[in-house]
Design an enzyme around this catalytic site. Structure first.
Site, short mmCIF file in Angstrom:
data_model
loop_
_atom_site.label_atom_id
_atom_site.label_comp_id
_atom_site.label_asym_id
_atom_site.label_seq_id
_atom_site.Cartn_x
_atom_site.Cartn_y
_atom_site.Cartn_z
N GLU A 34 39.80 31.45 49.10
CA GLU A 34 41.16 31.69 48.62
C GLU A 34 41.89 30.37 48.36
O GLU A 34 41.88 29.47 49.21
CB GLU A 34 41.90 32.52 49.66
CG GLU A 34 42.69 33.65 49.08
CD GLU A 34 41.84 34.73 48.43
OE1 GLU A 34 41.68 34.71 47.19
OE2 GLU A 34 41.33 35.60 49.15
N HIS A 35 42.52 30.30 47.20
CA HIS A 35 43.25 29.11 46.71
C HIS A 35 42.30 27.92 46.49
O HIS A 35 42.75 26.79 46.34
CB HIS A 35 44.42 28.75 47.64
CG HIS A 35 45.58 29.71 47.51
ND1 HIS A 35 46.72 29.41 46.82
CD2 HIS A 35 45.73 30.98 47.93
CE1 HIS A 35 47.55 30.46 46.87
NE2 HIS A 35 46.96 31.42 47.53
N SER A 68 51.63 52.46 27.88
CA SER A 68 50.78 52.53 29.07
C SER A 68 50.94 53.89 29.75
O SER A 68 52.00 54.53 29.66
CB SER A 68 51.14 51.40 30.04
OG SER A 68 51.76 51.90 31.20
N ALA A 124 49.28 44.49 44.25
CA ALA A 124 48.55 44.69 45.50
C ALA A 124 47.57 43.56 45.77
O ALA A 124 46.78 43.63 46.71
CB ALA A 124 47.82 46.03 45.48
N GLY A 125 47.59 42.51 44.95
CA GLY A 125 46.66 41.40 45.16
C GLY A 125 45.26 41.72 44.69
O GLY A 125 44.29 41.07 45.10
N LEU A 126 45.11 42.72 43.82
CA LEU A 126 43.78 43.13 43.34
C LEU A 126 43.61 42.82 41.86
O LEU A 126 42.74 43.38 41.19
CB LEU A 126 43.57 44.63 43.62
CG LEU A 126 43.70 45.03 45.10
CD1 LEU A 126 43.58 46.54 45.25
CD2 LEU A 126 42.65 44.33 45.96
N SER A 128 45.55 43.33 39.06
CA SER A 128 45.84 44.34 38.03
C SER A 128 46.17 43.66 36.71
O SER A 128 45.82 44.17 35.64
CB SER A 128 47.02 45.21 38.48
OG SER A 128 48.14 44.42 38.79
N ASP A 173 40.47 35.31 39.12
CA ASP A 173 40.64 36.74 38.81
C ASP A 173 39.92 37.12 37.52
O ASP A 173 39.22 38.13 37.46
CB ASP A 173 42.13 37.08 38.69
CG ASP A 173 42.93 36.62 39.90
OD1 ASP A 173 42.32 36.43 40.96
OD2 ASP A 173 44.15 36.44 39.77
N TYR A 225 53.25 30.42 45.80
CA TYR A 225 51.96 30.08 45.20
C TYR A 225 52.02 28.68 44.58
O TYR A 225 51.15 27.84 44.82
CB TYR A 225 51.58 31.13 44.14
CG TYR A 225 50.20 30.93 43.56
CD1 TYR A 225 49.11 31.62 44.07
CD2 TYR A 225 49.98 30.06 42.50
CE1 TYR A 225 47.83 31.45 43.55
CE2 TYR A 225 48.71 29.87 41.96
CZ TYR A 225 47.65 30.57 42.49
OH TYR A 225 46.39 30.39 41.97
C1 GLA Z 1 45.67 34.59 42.76
C2 GLA Z 1 45.36 33.69 41.57
C3 GLA Z 1 43.95 33.13 41.64
C4 GLA Z 1 43.67 32.49 42.99
C5 GLA Z 1 44.11 33.42 44.13
C6 GLA Z 1 43.99 32.77 45.47
O1 GLA Z 1 44.86 35.73 42.72
O2 GLA Z 1 45.52 34.42 40.37
O3 GLA Z 1 43.76 32.21 40.60
O4 GLA Z 1 44.28 31.23 43.10
O5 GLA Z 1 45.44 33.87 43.96
O6 GLA Z 1 42.66 32.55 45.79
#
Ligand code: GLA
Length: 383
Positions: A34-35, A68, A124-126, A128, A173, A225
């Site tokens: 992550e990151h 949509s 949701a961090g997925l 979308s 992503d 972020y």
């Molecule tokens: C978000 C960003 C990705 C990545 C993650 C963290 O999803 O879109 O590019 O930096 O956070 O891993």
């Protein structure tokens, strides 16, 4: 009715004609890493069985009409000849962002009618948003015979996110959505951009991956972020390297003398997280998913304590899952809300779900949305 048929008939109902094609792209869970993407490091995401699907028909003029299944904004019609990134907002910024990037790269995009249906939960961090970008990028690439490779489409989606949506995100992503293969995670080296599939057969080991959407919604276009990204850039600059990817755990003692405490903690997360991705990949390849739990949990601790991107709801989801039989758990995605994942033995699923629901109710938090995901295929044409 299949998703393809549902989207085709919804398109026909709105636009009174059939689409030229139907294309789909998945959201993702980041298993670990992550990151690390914008630090030129390693990531290990997988595409999930939740997707954004678009039906598109090209037009003879330069007018784009988008609608949509979520129904928000109704039918949005824009003149592509006057497309201005500054004026794009809401979900249409994702498809139109892709159009804008393609045009910037010299590809002519005619008008089109587009219907979107997505079951990737929003905020949701997925991913979308990446799912929508990638479905549209694949659709236009194919319908217009543009000829970009999946790796090039990753950069189109990232640029739409960076320059149109305004989120300074990396390539995680879009890479997951475009490069994933069924039943596998994608190991990606964000410096060389080389990727390879890593088998992730959860069912074979009687395991499941639970997603716990805390319903704490986040945006990466503002706030934390970008601040984390700035800290990483500062750390690399002070350390005298082009990116934090160049550093290893052996550099940590020296870095602690060079960096202020906060920057040192941020840098330590990236350095240790890169190593955890490599260790997770090696563990998957030798022992399978039963052997990766502790690495996932260590990743969460690093994000909570060193990178400081977790939140009480994510910590509660992780801690409760672990206390009720999860082999490992961590927040996934950019942080500050969104989802946690828990790797659970199938026979612990009911117990973990009930315990998390109870813990959230007890803490007075909004009830979480809990569901399982399986590693699915990447973006592709359906019809
Ligand atoms: C978000 C960003 C990705 C990545 C993650 C963290 O999803 O879109 O590019 O930096 O956070 O891993």
């Amino acid at each position: 009715m299949s998703t393809t048929q549902a989207v085709q008939s919804a398109f026909t109902e709105v636009f009174s004609s059939s689409p030229d094609g139907v294309f789909t792209a998945p959201g993702r869970v980041n298993l670990i890493g992550e990151h690390t993407d914008y630090n030129q490091g390693y990531v290990l995401p997988f595409a999930i069985d939740r997707t954004a699907t678009v039906a598109i028909r090209l037009r003879d003029d330069r007018s784009a009409s988008l609608v949509s299944s979520h129904g928000d904004q109704g039918v949005v019609t824009v003149d592509l000849a006057a497309l201005d990134p500054e004026t794009l907002h809401g979900w249409t910024a994702y498809p139109l962002g892709v159009v804008w990037v393609l045009e910037q790269q010299g590809h002519h995009v005619p008008g089109f009618d587009l219907y979107l249906a997505s079951d990737v939960p929003l905020g949701a961090g997925l991913s979308s948003s990446a799912a929508i970008e990638c479905a549209v990028a694949v659709a236009l690439n194919e319908l217009l015979n543009i000829g970009l490779s999946p790796e090039e489409l990753v950069l189109v989606g990232q640029r739409a996110e960076n320059e149109v949506v305004g989120a300074p995100t990396g390539i995680l992503d879009q890479s997951a959505s475009l490069l994933a293969t069924d039943g596998h995670a994608v190991f990606l080296d964000c410096r060389s951009r080389e990727s390879r599939p890593v088998p992730l057969d959860l069912a074979a080991d009687s395991l499941a991956m639970l997603v716990i959407d805390t319903r704490v919604s986040h945006t990466h276009a503002t706030g934390g972020y970008a601040a984390r990204r700035a800290s990483c850039e500062l750390g690399a600059e002070v350390a005298g390297v082009s990116s934090l990817r160049e550093l290893t755990a052996q550099d940590l003692p020296e870095l602690s003398g060079l960096l202020d405490t906060e920057t040192f903690h941020r840098v330590r997360h990236i350095i240790t997280e890169n190593q955890r991705v490599l260790d997770t990949m090696a563990a998957l390849e030798t022992g399978g998913p039963l052997t990766i739990g502790e690495l996932l949990t260590a990743s969460h601790a690093s994000m909570r304590d060193d990178f400081e991107i977790s939140c009480p709801e994510l910590d509660l989801a992780v801690d409760t899952s672990l206390a009720h039989g999860a082999l490992g758990a961590r927040m996934t995605g950019g942080g500050f809300g969104g989802s946690a994942i828990a790797l659970i033995p199938l026979d612990a699923e009911a117990g973990v779900r009930a315990a998390v629901v109870d813990a959230f109710a007890h803490a007075g938090y909004t009830a979480p949305d809990i569901f399982t995901v399986t590693p699915g295929p990447g973006a592709r044409r359906l019809a």
